[in-house]
Design an enzyme around this catalytic site. Structure first.
Site, PDB file in Angstrom:
ATOM      1  N   ASP A  32       5.403   4.668  21.933  1.00 11.37           N
ATOM      2  CA  ASP A  32       5.595   5.497  20.740  1.00 11.37           C
ATOM      3  C   ASP A  32       6.756   6.449  20.982  1.00 11.37           C
ATOM      4  OD1 ASP A  32       3.579   5.919  18.190  1.00 11.37           O
ATOM      5  OD2 ASP A  32       4.796   7.704  18.565  1.00 11.37           O
ATOM      6  N   ARG A  88       4.479  -1.710  -0.793  1.00 14.66           N
ATOM      7  CA  ARG A  88       5.029  -2.104   0.508  1.00 14.66           C
ATOM      8  C   ARG A  88       6.559  -2.218   0.434  1.00 14.66           C
ATOM      9  NH1 ARG A  88       0.201  -5.308   0.287  1.00 14.66           N
ATOM     10  NH2 ARG A  88      -1.193  -4.860   2.028  1.00 14.66           N
ATOM     11  N   ASN A 120       5.389  -2.955   7.475  1.00 16.63           N
ATOM     12  CA  ASN A 120       5.630  -3.342   6.081  1.00 16.63           C
ATOM     13  C   ASN A 120       7.008  -2.913   5.574  1.00 16.63           C
ATOM     14  OD1 ASN A 120       3.253  -4.711   5.225  1.00 16.63           O
ATOM     15  ND2 ASN A 120       2.134  -2.800   5.334  1.00 16.63           N
ATOM     16  N   ASP A 148      -5.093 -10.636   5.166  1.00 19.57           N
ATOM     17  CA  ASP A 148      -5.430 -10.922   3.763  1.00 19.57           C
ATOM     18  C   ASP A 148      -6.566 -11.934   3.661  1.00 19.57           C
ATOM     19  OD1 ASP A 148      -3.388  -9.205   3.017  1.00 19.57           O
ATOM     20  OD2 ASP A 148      -1.907 -10.813   2.888  1.00 19.57           O
ATOM     21  N   ARG A 151      -9.829 -10.227   4.250  1.00 15.92           N
ATOM     22  CA  ARG A 151     -10.234  -9.470   3.063  1.00 15.92           C
ATOM     23  C   ARG A 151     -10.751 -10.408   1.973  1.00 15.92           C
ATOM     24  NH1 ARG A 151      -5.125  -5.189   3.383  1.00 15.92           N
ATOM     25  NH2 ARG A 151      -6.199  -3.695   4.755  1.00 15.92           N
ATOM     26  N   HIS A 175       2.689 -11.093   1.539  1.00 19.93           N
ATOM     27  CA  HIS A 175       1.772 -10.001   1.899  1.00 19.93           C
ATOM     28  C   HIS A 175       2.092  -8.805   1.015  1.00 19.93           C
ATOM     29  CE1 HIS A 175      -0.927  -7.632   4.301  1.00 19.93           C
ATOM     30  NE2 HIS A 175       0.040  -6.818   4.714  1.00 19.93           N
TER      31      HIS A 175
END
Length: 308
Positions: A32, A88, A120, A148, A151, A175
């Site tokens: 990071d 997105r 994204n 996806d 989901r 997406h």
């Protein structure tokens, strides 16, 4: 097996946690840009090792990509998260620069790496990695379809009032809220088409709720989801690490498949030790073919804003 996860936020930390808990790789490196953040997340996760019974080593670094050297797989989650009301596609201006820089650093230290893109707009970011990394196309995978599809199966199980283990289904194309294509025609409950159980109203509900799955969570949480994305990545990384030859819908560079060229879109693929072992050509209905083409056109429009 060494895995790098770039971005130690909620999604990146969830990726690292699920990968470590499955105990199939030796080390996970969190990277990071925020000073001490990745190191802190790594330490916190390592302190769960004795409690959760894993031996995977988790380390963190603030921007030192030399510590990622020799990574077999790298996951890019870097970028700003989607905010309520933000699509997105609106993320592209900021996230493209981040993803390009991260990719260059990863390839510099791990030239044989397989990259999984989460950032994204995911299809466009995967396309950017293809155009700037120099890696062969089988080593670049966009995560979106795996998430996806999970989901989609959640909504199918809900509508069927069935255990989710009974349900099988996948989502292809883009997406995005408008470009997602849940393949209701291929979805089953223990091998029986779900269309035999669900009336048209419930079928439409499942499809529409799947397509806005990310936006629904963003509205509820105030930011992007992280548990399911992290789990989706861990499934993909494990398929590579353990050479599972698992069929997973994911965003890949197409060169004639599904009638498309020079674009990354979600299609089912066999994932193994080499990354993408093969693309699976599924027969689509005429309506599904049309929607797939429409999704491709929308992604191309977003790709047009990229600056290499």
């Amino acid at each position: 097996m060494k895995v790098t996860v770039v971005g130690a936020g909620a999604v990146g930390a969830s990726c690292a946690e699920y990968i470590a808990m499955k105990n199939f790789c030796s080390e996970v490196v969190l990277v990071d840009i925020k000073e001490g953040f990745a190191e802190g997340k790594a330490m916190d996760l390592m302190q769960t090792a004795s409690l959760n019974g894993f031996d995977t080593k988790i380390t963190g670094t603030t921007g030192d990509y030399s510590k990622t050297a020799g990574s077999h797989v790298a996951v890019i989650t870097s970028g700003i998260p989607r905010k309520p009301g933000m699509t997105r596609e609106e993320l592209i201006g900021i996230n493209a620069g981040i993803v390009k820089e991260v990719t260059e650093n990863l390839v510099k230290h791990s030239p044989e790496v397989i990259i999984i893109v989460v950032s994204n707009p995911m299809d466009t970011m995967a396309y950017l990695v293809h155009k700037t990394s120099g890696l062969p196309k089988h080593k670049i995978i966009g995560m979106g379809g795996a998430l996806d599809s999970a989901r989609f199966q959640y909504r199918l199980a809900e509508a069927l009032e069935a255990p989710i283990s009974d349900v099988n289904g996948m989502v292809i194309a883009a997406h995005s809220d408008t470009g997602m294509l849940p393949l209701l025609s291929k979805a089953t409950r223990n091998g029986v088409p779900v269309t035999e159980f669900l009336d048209e109203e419930k079928q439409k509900y499942v499809i529409e709720e799947t397509k806005v799955g990310g936006a629904t969570l963003t509205k509820l949480l105030g930011t992007s989801a992280w548990y399911a994305p992290g789990a989706a990545v861990s499934v993909m990384v494990q398929a590579i690490a353990c050479d599972q030859k698992k069929m997973i819908p994911c965003s890949l560079m197409l060169e004639g498949e599904y009638g498309q060229n020079d674009i990354c879109l979600g299609v089912p693929a066999i994932i193994g030790k080499n990354g993408v072992e093969s693309i699976v050509n599924v027969t689509l209905t005429a309506e599904e073919q049309l929607k797939f083409a429409e999704a491709a056109n929308a992604v191309r429009e977003v790709n047009g804003d990229l600056k290499f």
